[in-house]
Design an enzyme around this catalytic site. Sequence first.
Site, PDB file in Angstrom:
ATOM      1  N   TYR A   3      35.498  34.232  41.358  1.00 12.12           N
ATOM      2  CA  TYR A   3      36.363  33.282  41.559  1.00 12.12           C
ATOM      3  C   TYR A   3      37.378  33.631  42.251  1.00 12.12           C
ATOM      4  O   TYR A   3      37.917  32.710  43.383  1.00 12.12           O
ATOM      5  CB  TYR A   3      36.765  32.554  40.039  1.00 12.12           C
ATOM      6  CG  TYR A   3      37.907  31.762  40.109  1.00 12.12           C
ATOM      7  CD1 TYR A   3      37.755  30.469  40.660  1.00 12.12           C
ATOM      8  CD2 TYR A   3      39.070  32.126  39.695  1.00 12.12           C
ATOM      9  CE1 TYR A   3      38.865  29.377  40.728  1.00 12.12           C
ATOM     10  CE2 TYR A   3      40.027  31.060  39.476  1.00 12.12           C
ATOM     11  CZ  TYR A   3      40.086  29.861  40.104  1.00 12.12           C
ATOM     12  OH  TYR A   3      41.015  28.994  40.181  1.00 12.12           O
ATOM     13  N   SER A  17      45.175  30.755  43.437  1.00 13.62           N
ATOM     14  CA  SER A  17      45.078  31.048  41.904  1.00 13.62           C
ATOM     15  C   SER A  17      45.800  32.474  41.838  1.00 13.62           C
ATOM     16  O   SER A  17      45.734  33.129  42.663  1.00 13.62           O
ATOM     17  CB  SER A  17      43.657  30.988  41.482  1.00 13.62           C
ATOM     18  OG  SER A  17      43.663  31.759  40.175  1.00 13.62           O
TER      19      SER A  17
END
Length: 333
Positions: A154, A129
């Site tokens: 995350y 990501s």
Amino acid sequence: MTVLVTGAAGFIGSSTAHALLQRGEEVIGIDNLNDYYDPALKRARVQKLRDGFGNAFNFEQVDFGDEQALREFARPHRFDRIIHLGAQAGVRYSLVNPQAYVRSNLMGQINMLELARHREVEHFLYASSSSVYGGNETLPFRVEDRVDHPISLYAATKKADELMGESYSHLFRLPMTGLRFFTVYGPWGRPDMAMWIFTKALFEGRPLTIFNNGQMKRDFTYIDDIVRGVIACLDGAPADDGEVKAGGSKSPHSVYNIGNHRSEDLMRMVNLLEQATGRTAEMDFQPMQPGDVRDTFADISAIQRDHGFEPSTSIDEGIPRFVEWFKAYHRID
């Protein structure tokens, strides 16, 4: 070729599975169909693939964070390559339910790496990501940049996925590619992302909650461009030749940014949504949220060089396409 795709009921996973099936490959898809967002949307994506490709698409509901369940699922199946796109997504949700990220993004990654190792697959491609860049202020973000300061759990789990991948690739000479996705949008997208949330609010006549008073930029990347990049990387596994790969590894492990290489003002996205929906937005400006980053911008020179990746869809084209799909899916006149 038979490809195992995790997160096959998800946005990028289902779109990637569709592209693989279109070119004649068989796809085994797994997903746990959790309720992070409406499972009906996930089931609809799966049904679309079943309707379009029949027995070439084999789907099973499996939680790859459960080692035993994954082992039992995999026992009767044969596959040549793995595209591991399943994960617990979302920055803000990681502040509320961190355990979900540990199970899916950490245990899940190890379980999938073990599966790839023991099956000796040709290529293991996995999702990272743009969040790994954290508070980096030098734009555009380059894969050579240090990413040691994640500002959300995350992001930390995604950086950990890259580190675990590097370890397995080094120890077991497993060809591996990690892709740092930048704000993917388009038809069949995710309801937890800003573009969907804003579009829904516009059609319902509700205010748009806009963080950091609108002073944000994102590298919005259209789903069709993303899928082309994923497939190109899948077909070009890193060689085990001792040469330095994208991201700095001498193992057969490359890491790439995959984005549109355009950093757009958030408010420009809002203006395009207004035009596409025919509605005028009421703004509810709020301060920056914990875990969010102000700007994202992908340097894609490495994936351009190695795989010929060239995104071609601007938000001027992509946003109206998303809105048209949104209207059809929700039966909005």
